[in-house]
Design an enzyme around this catalytic site. Structure first.
Site, PDB file in Angstrom:
ATOM      1  N   CYS B 100      -0.572  -1.105  -5.588  1.00 32.61           N
ATOM      2  CA  CYS B 100      -1.487  -1.393  -4.486  1.00 32.61           C
ATOM      3  C   CYS B 100      -2.494  -0.263  -4.375  1.00 32.61           C
ATOM      4  O   CYS B 100      -2.125   0.891  -4.192  1.00 32.61           O
ATOM      5  CB  CYS B 100      -0.692  -1.537  -3.192  1.00 32.61           C
ATOM      6  SG  CYS B 100      -1.742  -1.774  -1.757  1.00 32.61           S
ATOM      7  N   CYS B 104      -8.405  -2.731   0.241  1.00 29.87           N
ATOM      8  CA  CYS B 104      -8.890  -4.060   0.618  1.00 29.87           C
ATOM      9  C   CYS B 104      -8.766  -4.314   2.112  1.00 29.87           C
ATOM     10  O   CYS B 104      -9.520  -5.112   2.665  1.00 29.87           O
ATOM     11  CB  CYS B 104      -8.080  -5.145  -0.083  1.00 29.87           C
ATOM     12  SG  CYS B 104      -7.740  -4.813  -1.790  1.00 29.87           S
ATOM     13  N   THR B 191      -0.473   0.290   5.076  1.00 29.64           N
ATOM     14  CA  THR B 191      -0.718   0.617   3.678  1.00 29.64           C
ATOM     15  C   THR B 191      -1.977   1.470   3.564  1.00 29.64           C
ATOM     16  O   THR B 191      -3.037   1.096   4.049  1.00 29.64           O
ATOM     17  CB  THR B 191      -0.906  -0.682   2.879  1.00 29.64           C
ATOM     18  OG1 THR B 191       0.256  -1.481   3.047  1.00 29.64           O
ATOM     19  CG2 THR B 191      -1.123  -0.384   1.406  1.00 29.64           C
ATOM     20  N   GLU B 258       2.862   3.634   2.518  1.00 24.80           N
ATOM     21  CA  GLU B 258       2.836   2.998   3.833  1.00 24.80           C
ATOM     22  C   GLU B 258       3.278   3.982   4.914  1.00 24.80           C
ATOM     23  O   GLU B 258       4.141   4.826   4.653  1.00 24.80           O
ATOM     24  CB  GLU B 258       3.778   1.785   3.924  1.00 24.80           C
ATOM     25  CG  GLU B 258       3.271   0.560   3.206  1.00 24.80           C
ATOM     26  CD  GLU B 258       3.690   0.560   1.743  1.00 24.80           C
ATOM     27  OE1 GLU B 258       4.626   1.323   1.404  1.00 24.80           O
ATOM     28  OE2 GLU B 258       3.087  -0.158   0.942  1.00 24.80           O
ATOM     29  N   HIS B 293      -7.502 -11.546   3.706  1.00 18.70           N
ATOM     30  CA  HIS B 293      -6.478 -10.739   3.058  1.00 18.70           C
ATOM     31  C   HIS B 293      -5.566 -11.603   2.190  1.00 18.70           C
ATOM     32  O   HIS B 293      -5.032 -11.139   1.189  1.00 18.70           O
ATOM     33  CB  HIS B 293      -5.685  -9.975   4.121  1.00 18.70           C
ATOM     34  CG  HIS B 293      -5.101  -8.700   3.594  1.00 18.70           C
ATOM     35  ND1 HIS B 293      -5.823  -7.816   2.825  1.00 18.70           N
ATOM     36  CD2 HIS B 293      -3.859  -8.156   3.702  1.00 18.70           C
ATOM     37  CE1 HIS B 293      -5.049  -6.784   2.481  1.00 18.70           C
ATOM     38  NE2 HIS B 293      -3.858  -6.975   3.000  1.00 18.70           N
ATOM     39  N   TYR B 297      -4.877 -11.229  -2.201  1.00 22.05           N
ATOM     40  CA  TYR B 297      -3.661 -11.244  -2.999  1.00 22.05           C
ATOM     41  C   TYR B 297      -3.800 -12.092  -4.257  1.00 22.05           C
ATOM     42  O   TYR B 297      -3.027 -11.932  -5.210  1.00 22.05           O
ATOM     43  CB  TYR B 297      -2.488 -11.751  -2.155  1.00 22.05           C
ATOM     44  CG  TYR B 297      -1.963 -10.712  -1.199  1.00 22.05           C
ATOM     45  CD1 TYR B 297      -2.795  -9.706  -0.696  1.00 22.05           C
ATOM     46  CD2 TYR B 297      -0.645 -10.697  -0.773  1.00 22.05           C
ATOM     47  CE1 TYR B 297      -2.317  -8.753   0.183  1.00 22.05           C
ATOM     48  CE2 TYR B 297      -0.163  -9.750   0.092  1.00 22.05           C
ATOM     49  CZ  TYR B 297      -0.994  -8.782   0.570  1.00 22.05           C
ATOM     50  OH  TYR B 297      -0.516  -7.831   1.433  1.00 22.05           O
ATOM     51  N   CYS B 300      -5.345  -8.869  -6.411  1.00 24.75           N
ATOM     52  CA  CYS B 300      -4.605  -7.628  -6.671  1.00 24.75           C
ATOM     53  C   CYS B 300      -3.239  -7.883  -7.293  1.00 24.75           C
ATOM     54  O   CYS B 300      -2.865  -7.244  -8.275  1.00 24.75           O
ATOM     55  CB  CYS B 300      -4.497  -6.799  -5.400  1.00 24.75           C
ATOM     56  SG  CYS B 300      -3.504  -7.529  -4.094  1.00 24.75           S
ATOM     57  N   GLU B 448       5.630  -6.635  -0.170  1.00 24.16           N
ATOM     58  CA  GLU B 448       4.306  -6.851   0.419  1.00 24.16           C
ATOM     59  C   GLU B 448       3.764  -8.238   0.055  1.00 24.16           C
ATOM     60  O   GLU B 448       3.066  -8.859   0.851  1.00 24.16           O
ATOM     61  CB  GLU B 448       3.355  -5.767  -0.084  1.00 24.16           C
ATOM     62  CG  GLU B 448       1.989  -5.804   0.584  1.00 24.16           C
ATOM     63  CD  GLU B 448       1.036  -4.820  -0.090  1.00 24.16           C
ATOM     64  OE1 GLU B 448       1.366  -3.623  -0.150  1.00 24.16           O
ATOM     65  OE2 GLU B 448      -0.024  -5.264  -0.573  1.00 24.16           O
TER      66      GLU B 448
END
Lengths: 483, 483, 483, 483
Positions: B100, B104, B191, B258, B293, B297, B300, B448
């Site tokens: 990660c 974003c 995050t 995180e 978001h 995904y 990423c 996640e």
């Protein structure tokens, strides 16, 4: 230049005078045969939509050849946007017909032949591309329905064409004339063939030197001499022929249609030949046609899926369970799976690219991913619909019993559910679900989802080839500083 | 106007002087802490890529505000193409970092706040949009990293904020000053927070009248007084702190991070407030941020998936089994699932639409479909990688044993496989796979993927709402001529 | 005759004086090492249960050899009921330890060697069976822990043992002495090895003529000269060594353990050899051991699954969501999958049959079906647990932060949920879930579920062989009157 | 005492003189009707097998009542072994008929009524058990076929019986006479009803005080006055009535059958009533019948699955692809799923327990787990069979075309595959697969697998109740020392 209306199409179809063997009988006037009529109506929808106010913009497009306005079902795609609109158009047709509307195959064949003939000419100095361009210009202008014929019978799947006991098990050139060739063989599972004016024939596999006779692609009218049709049975097909009530068919308005097509020493004139012995271009043709057609399924099957979801939700409502959490959850799952297929159809379109010939090609990897999902998700949608629809899906009395003085009232009394719901309406919705998951509609929604445009293994092979595994390995080596 | 380089970013981050509680110790100089450094490097990649020849075009874009060239990670999307490029950029970062890269969240928050503040102003006559526009102009100009803080602790999930035993369990305004407000509460699972310059805080749920105190959105620097950070543990985290060889971490270059973020009566000045009591706009903010978001995904996680596939294929090669049909089949399945997620990310982008405020929003339905697949497929990819990697994935000796005069040679002797494969290279690849499927990387790749941007049930609710069920039912009624 | 108590077992284990390389250090007093102790306690449970009132009847059984009462973990199964009780005993141990309790491997090896030696003697006139019987009588009488060592390193998976660059990559006889043999090689992934008194070594594949040197099976004490152990790393293993609070390990009481075991020219005396060159009996040994061990997983993994389900349900309760329909639905799914595995474990037991040697063998087909499900369902259970547990699973602060005067109170304040739930209790449950799905417990629950007793492809091959396909085809021919 | 032969059964069935409405026509001589005959033959198989040398031992058992030898299809199970043999017997019948053989329902009803009447008598001082015992003794002696009737129409699923617009939507007592009661209502989906001599009627849901009228259980002959039958349509049913070749039905020998059964004020004499108003025992009856019937599916559907697997493997062989790795892999997957269902059927049997009345009951949890798998796996088996069978499954010409002088030879020429394979044989196998996955056989194999013995949600509720969640939570608390 004409943009045919539905009635024009049907009239032109009848004028072809096609014949077929249907369930043991030589049959004429096919468009009026009760087994065939619903499938003609399904094709006719593609013409209707080019005239209806709500859909005409989507279904009309400017021809890249004539610059005239044509039906998008005959378009050579010029952009990613065109590819996307193709998918939207297909979903729309699926929404209206809840079945296979049969007109994509020729569209997909044309776009493949267009670019492959160009590249073949570049390499071999042939003249196929210009020929095809002229041929297709007429298709656009006359707004014709064209079928694409790829699937050979294949005989023993473990053997090459020339090693088969009978070399005709793959369609081939058996004679060369001065102005054309003579072909023999068959094409299987021809969806919509007898509802088409023309057909484009292509090889079914990548061919190698020594297999030139099978590397043949051409177009002929469907009523060409020597072409024979044998009608394919569908699940519960004869319900369409039952005398009284149409309720039991589930979808009496629309339907699909398949035939086995036999080529008994058929003459193909030179100007209609688009590949003839150039084995090195056969594989490309197969891959490109397949890729376009695998994209198609991200539209048409999704459209049918919408209807199945609607019918299932409506059945839940009619039964008084629509707000039960497990019912809602299953409907959500159906939508999720359906939209995942749609997303793949859209994604392979937007990631498309221009070919050397100038038309647009889908992303090969994503088109195959799209189709591979289509070999899975409709089956799960069907399973969930079966769950929610209830056991009556498999045990409901015949519509003919509704007219019986004894049985009719009992059915009305005991099939009643939520107050205000008409029992016959409920039966119609159940029969529609049955049609799609275990009736004539399932031929297209399940069996064709599995095998149309190639079975899952064909997609897997392409995904393996297109998946850029070496690039992925290289990234790992970079990340880990490996030699 | 600057387009920061990686080193500029790191320098600016250090200058913030952030502190956190890390495994029981108050810790400063966070970017140099071995637990944190890999995560800083992951963020730094987003800066590097704006300068590297191969990637700079993708990572740079003209700002809609300043018309200057900015890093795409701070862009307000102006078109479907921008949305697609966002996904491609994310896949690229995932490819490089295999983890990660944390940047974003702020991007997604900004695009949501931009359009919601506009609509709120339209309705309530507030002035949030201009405020945010000015705030964000500076972010673009200074090329800052911004975190988005949405997830409240939530306490008893069955109760509303005001019915909790402790009302602070949802972050809220506890005092109003002349020129700002004072907030108290916490945000969980942040995050990249301590690698960020700024944070945008938003409510976590749709609020109703009477819940105005919780309807608060604002931005503050991460080093604002009263903000406390408590570092989250990750799987196998302390391997990063082990003295000798870095091999056992699997991915020693990059990592995620995180924190739990506590707001101890933090003052927020008026000009940094973007929502304050307009409960009717809280839900929109949640939905839009979540949708952006959920789209993310599709980029990423796919990028990380590429690395996992590459590592798995490389391991198969190192073991001498890459051409076994069942191995190839599993690799194909991994690619298929990974590309299906990607297709959803692309499709929700291309089907996006402009907001009233002028930036571009993803298609809500498809973005949720995208994320729902992400709650499933990475788990199957991990399972398949576990299958191919072999049992050594869970039983391999420590890298420290390699230096031991007795154990080292045994490991080299008995972990040898195909001739020419270096045993340490093989161990590195195994540890990389472990990192992603059962190591620190699994926090992002699995946990996640499940919970980031909301757990699966959140997506299901949105899919149920956005799935146009009534339209689908209407189509069935049309087809069947139902009343 | 003794039925050891836990403390007797631990004392006897310590007296063996085993050494291992552990994370780069030569280490003695293994049972007291913090990495090892939990795994010793897990094995000790198998002794405890033979004395506890609730479980002693299940864990004790009359020996078929001595007619004395023995621990069922050393029993030669005499009936289908014995096989069922084995599964129940394993589920019970899984329930108590929530991890791998390591004592099944030797039990499964013994039952396989017992029947294969009998058949080998019948064919080859060897004397292995009597030898083994005498050997095992002592194991029963002394209530010893025996490991089973099957997995060779295998090197290049595409090559036979003798074609490897290094022939030692499969364990083999390198020298024959008058009264025994000398072996060299290694066995990988040896679960529980350093907690065992003895080990039974077997070949890892079916061998062919010319491969006699690798067709060797024998038993030796774990502290035999020339045997070396290298400790395997587990996910988050060093949390067990962290100085303060044990909370972060998740399951601090129990754990699993694996080593790589090296045989450096180890002498094996004649009376401990049970196969030596009879290649035609190597495959049988592999298949039977594997089948027994595949049955085992229908007990032990189910027992761990019970704990995971309990922890997940408890977390839902602690969060105030236990009555949400989607939560209940996921818990039901977890139970369903867990019980499906159990059903397979039970079914392959009850459908078992006596061997020629007189002990009982599981149904080969169903045992493989059992294990193949175990390579799938625990992964889905873990995914569902991850869904319900929430994001905190991957982001929760260290237990060390609880003692911090600043961080501690914040954690207690903001991790509070339903009134009356202790925050530390909640953290413990979360860490237990983490342990099983992404911590040291996942080595056994996920990686071992995939690879223990062979990877999925091994089961698929057996299912293909045992699935009676020809019988099924014959039934079709009968039904359809085919020739 | 007689153990009827198939011909005795058919003669006795004809002598009942049953009538039904079949597709709009009042119909007599049902056993000779082409739609019905195959279903009679399927039931007759249960008699044949009690006489055939290979199967008689399995199908015969000593009656617990008369101590005479009876057909196991009328047995009151006396042991876990009896329960296992029931499953084996069902698999055997599925193997022979490839369809639903219809005789389990009454067997399952009898075993449930036997134990519930006992417990009801114990509590309420009623005399039902002795009545039922006497009734069932005669069934055993006369070797009769008994149907079990549970499923009420249910109307609005959101309402209780008494809140329905029409209270008859759940079958109920409408009048009490001195020596019996009068009932009105209907039972849906009655598999095998018109092939039965008797029926046992039971309530469909757990009833509460105030719902006594619906708490009625009894047995009557199928030719009782006032009982009406309306025949259920099946997929492609009329192919059975097509004049010429039987090839197109796929399974012309055997089939299933369902009717809607209406009770028009039917008088039930006192001695045939087994529950009448004792609402507290209605739920037990439902649960136990359902559990026995859910076990049944672990036998019968597995038996049909064997045939489907055999047909699929045979088709692969006929096509020359049986050794392709992906084909073998799919066949293995089919076997795996089929055997997993079987394992559940066996496991719920062996884990059964005696009831207070003395007969044996299956394990409730595992029986529900069994059926829940049956609502999933046959669908995947059907999908895999569709994959391997090929597109011809949905497009093959009618058998009538074989006789056509033009079409016939073409079909023979182009459907040829591996040398030596007869084309008609190949067509037969394809039609058999079609029959099971999308023909009349799919009613039992798919729709009934979903809904028979209750839909999946009914199993999920039971699994939730029987899954011992509190025990599992307790184990976690013990392990973690929680309060």
């Amino acid at each position: 230049m004409t943009l045919k209306k539905a009635e024009d199409y049907i009239a032109s179809l009848k004028s072809l005078g096609l014949e077929a063997n249907v369930m043991g009988k030589k049959t004429q006037d096919l468009p009026d045969h009760p087994l065939v009529t619903p499938s003609v109506r399904a094709v006719a929808t593609t013409f209707d939509c080019a005239h209806n106010a709500e859909t005409r913009n989507l279904f009309r497009v400017q021809s890249s050849i004539s610059k005239e306005e044509i039906n998008r079902f005959t378009h050579l795609h010029q952009s990613a946007e065109d590819l996307i609109k193709k998918v939207l158009m297909q979903r729309c047709c699926g929404n209206i017909t809840a079945c296979c509307f049969q007109r994509c195959v020729g569209l997909d064949a044309a776009n493949a032949v267009f670019s492959v003939t160009y590249e073949c000419d570049q390499k071999h100095g042939t003249n196929y591309h210009q020929r095809f361009r002229e041929y297709w210009a007429r298709i656009q202008t006359d707004d014709l329905v064209v079928d694409g014929a790829m699937t050979d019978p294949k005989g023993n799947r473990g053997k090459r064409p020339k090693d088969q006991t009978d070399p005709d098990l793959f369609l081939r050139v058996v004679d060369k004339k001065r102005n054309g060739v003579v072909v023999r063989g068959a094409k299987m599972h021809q969806t919509g063939m007898i509802n088409s004016h023309e057909m484009i024939v292509m090889p079914t596999i990548n061919l190698a030197p020594g297999e030139e006779a099978w590397a043949i692609s051409f177009a002929i009218p469907t009523n060409t001499k020597g072409v024979k049709y044998i009608y394919g049975r569908q699940i519960s097909d004869t319900r369409k022929m039952e005398p009284t009530c149409r309720l039991d068919v589930g979808n009496s308005a629309f339907g699909g249609q398949e035939v086995m097509t036999v080529f008994e020493d058929v003459f193909v004139p030179e100007e209609r030949i688009f590949l003839n012995g150039e084995v090195d271009h056969s594989g490309k043709l197969v891959e490109r046609f397949a890729a376009y057609h695998r994209q198609s399924y991200g539209g048409c099957k999704v459209g049918v899926g919408d209807v199945l979801i609607g019918a299932t939700a409506l059945m839940a409502r009619m039964n008084g369970v629509e707000s039960a959490s497990h019912i809602r959850d299953k409907i959500v799952e159906m939508i999720h799976l359906n939209e995942t297929m749609f997303a793949c159809g859209i994604a392979c379109s937007v990631m498309g690219h221009p070919t050397k010939a100038g038309n647009y090609e889908v992303d090969m990897l994503l088109a195959n991913v799209c189709k591979l999902n289509v070999t899975r998700f409709p089956f799960e949608l069907a399973r969930l619909a079966t769950d929610i629809a209830g056991g009556l899906l498999g045990t409901m009395p015949s519509a003919n019993d509704m007219d019986d003085p004894v049985a009719g009232p009992y059915i009305k009394k005991y099939l009643a559910t939520v107050q205000g719901v008409d029992v016959v309406d409920r039966m119609k919705v159940l029969r529609l679900i049955e049609n799609i998951v275990a009736g004539p509609g399932a031929v297209a929604y399940l069996i064709e989802s599995m095998h149309g445009a190639g079975p899952p293994m064909a997609q897997r092979i392409m995904i393996g080839r297109q998946g850029a595994i070496e690039d992925k390995i290289k990234r790992v080596k970079n990340l880990l500083d490996l030699s």
